[in-house]
Motif scaffolding. Structure first.
Motif, PDB file in Angstrom:
ATOM      1  N   ASN A  46       0.540  -0.729   0.192  1.00 21.77           N
ATOM      2  CA  ASN A  46      -0.620   0.036   0.506  1.00 21.77           C
ATOM      3  C   ASN A  46       1.173   0.997   0.208  1.00 21.77           C
ATOM      4  O   ASN A  46       0.103   2.252  -1.026  1.00 21.77           O
ATOM      5  CB  ASN A  46      -1.147  -0.071   1.561  1.00 21.77           C
TER       6      ASN A  46
ATOM      7  N   LYS B 270       0.421   4.247  -3.378  1.00 22.32           N
ATOM      8  CA  LYS B 270       0.653   5.098  -2.402  1.00 22.32           C
ATOM      9  C   LYS B 270       1.606   6.239  -3.143  1.00 22.32           C
ATOM     10  O   LYS B 270       1.340   7.933  -3.535  1.00 22.32           O
ATOM     11  CB  LYS B 270       0.436   5.989  -1.124  1.00 22.32           C
TER      12      LYS B 270
ATOM     13  N   SER C 290      -4.627  -2.413   2.118  1.00 28.71           N
ATOM     14  CA  SER C 290      -5.108  -1.025   0.843  1.00 28.71           C
ATOM     15  C   SER C 290      -5.607  -1.012   0.439  1.00 28.71           C
ATOM     16  O   SER C 290      -7.209  -0.475   0.788  1.00 28.71           O
ATOM     17  CB  SER C 290      -4.985  -2.544  -0.563  1.00 28.71           C
ATOM     18  N   ASP C 291      -5.307   1.071   0.849  1.00 25.57           N
ATOM     19  CA  ASP C 291      -6.008   1.612  -0.175  1.00 25.57           C
ATOM     20  C   ASP C 291      -6.319   2.353  -1.428  1.00 25.57           C
ATOM     21  O   ASP C 291      -7.730   2.353  -1.495  1.00 25.57           O
ATOM     22  CB  ASP C 291      -5.765   3.104   0.740  1.00 25.57           C
TER      23      ASP C 291
ATOM     24  N   LYS D 234     -11.788  -0.645  -0.421  1.00 27.43           N
ATOM     25  CA  LYS D 234     -11.080   0.196   1.103  1.00 27.43           C
ATOM     26  C   LYS D 234     -12.516   1.597   1.575  1.00 27.43           C
ATOM     27  O   LYS D 234     -12.405   1.607   0.785  1.00 27.43           O
ATOM     28  CB  LYS D 234     -10.273   0.666   1.067  1.00 27.43           C
TER      29      LYS D 234
ATOM     30  N   LYS E 113     -13.312   3.310   4.094  1.00 27.58           N
ATOM     31  CA  LYS E 113     -11.923   4.668   4.949  1.00 27.58           C
ATOM     32  C   LYS E 113     -12.981   5.137   6.308  1.00 27.58           C
ATOM     33  O   LYS E 113     -14.030   5.221   5.892  1.00 27.58           O
ATOM     34  CB  LYS E 113     -11.447   5.248   3.714  1.00 27.58           C
TER      35      LYS E 113
END
Length: 278
Positions: A95, A99, A132-133, A276, A278
């Protein structure tokens, strides 16, 4: 879609993921970031600084050479591939790399797991999904015709899934997919009447889309578990892939409660894309 990350461990399943990413990269003129996590053993880490530096450089060079050989595949012809070698473990750090490079998608291969192995060990893919985003596409088989013509998006239509739904809509619009929304109704404490389900969906669509244009397209499925409902509907409806939101539970909470998205990613024969919460 500009950048796709593919974690590579040189296994057949990571090769399936790489080939799937190549299909997408060619279609959308995207770059593949092939990522290998080089795990440095505790034995090496306890050595003196000079020895550590020398051995680390040796293993990095060895990994880079193996990478070079692994990436010489016909399906990568005319695809921009950037190899990345990192010397840490595979779970949360994927992740961070995603990013750092502003990646649009992570593609991972998985053989799935079940029983005690799933509970106590899990898979690297499962751990990446949890952290993971960035959306994660999970591939189980060698891609013969990777298609996203019809994608099932399963949701409980709670407020927390509005953002994953919006992100899924954006991604699948780029992929030219038809997104089919389903609500799985199960017996027990989570059971809802028809009018209750419809009201939940109405509230969700008004918040997410600002209109009710898709209300008549939502399918209401009854099954013993959410996972079974999603997998059964995907199979009978001829879906090409499944999309789900994930809470990304960690540690003991994850052990107790589990994650429907991770179970689906483990057990589905279709490609699964996770988003994801959030």
């Amino acid at each position: 879609m500009k950048k796709i990350i593919v974690p590579v461990d040189f296994s057949d399943h990571s090769n399936y993921a790489l080939e799937s990413a190549a299909i997408l990269a060619k279609k959308y003129d995207a770059e593949i970031l092939a990522l290998h996590m080089l795990e440095i053993s505790e034995t090496i880490l306890t050595k003196g600084e000079a020895d550590l530096q020398a051995e680390t450089v040796f293993f990095l060079k060895l990994a880079e050479q193996r990478f070079t050989d692994f990436l010489q595949q016909d399906f990568l012809k005319d695809v921009k591939v950037t190899p990345i070698v990192k010397h840490f473990k595979v779970f949360t750090e994927v992740n961070e790399v995603a990013k750092e490079h502003n990646a649009d998608l992570i593609v991972m291969g998985s053989h799935g797991s079940s029983g005690l192995k799933e509970i106590f060990i899990g898979s690297n893919t499962e751990k990446v999904v949890r952290h993971s985003d960035v959306p994660v596409l999970v591939i189980k088989n060698k891609p013969t015709n990777l298609s996203f013509e019809n994608v099932v998006f399963a949701s409980d239509f709670s407020e927390s899934t509005v953002t994953p739904y919006i992100n899924a809509t954006k991604l699948f619009d780029k992929l030219g997919a038809n997104l089919h929304l389903i609500y799985v109704n199960t017996p027990g404490d989570n059971f809802n009447s028809t009018s209750e389900m419809e009201q939940i969906v109405v509230n969700f669509l008004q918040k997410a889309d600002g209109n009710l244009d898709k209300l008549s397209e939502v399918k209401y499925i009854s099954d013993y578990t959410v996972e079974k409902g999603i997998l059964n509907h995907a199979n009978v409806s001829g879906a090409n892939a499944i999309a789900v939101a994930t809470h990304g539970r960690k540690g003991f909470t994850h052990f107790l409660a589990g994650s429907i998205s991770e179970d689906i990613a483990n057990h589905s024969s279709l490609p699964v894309v996770t988003f994801k919460i959030k």
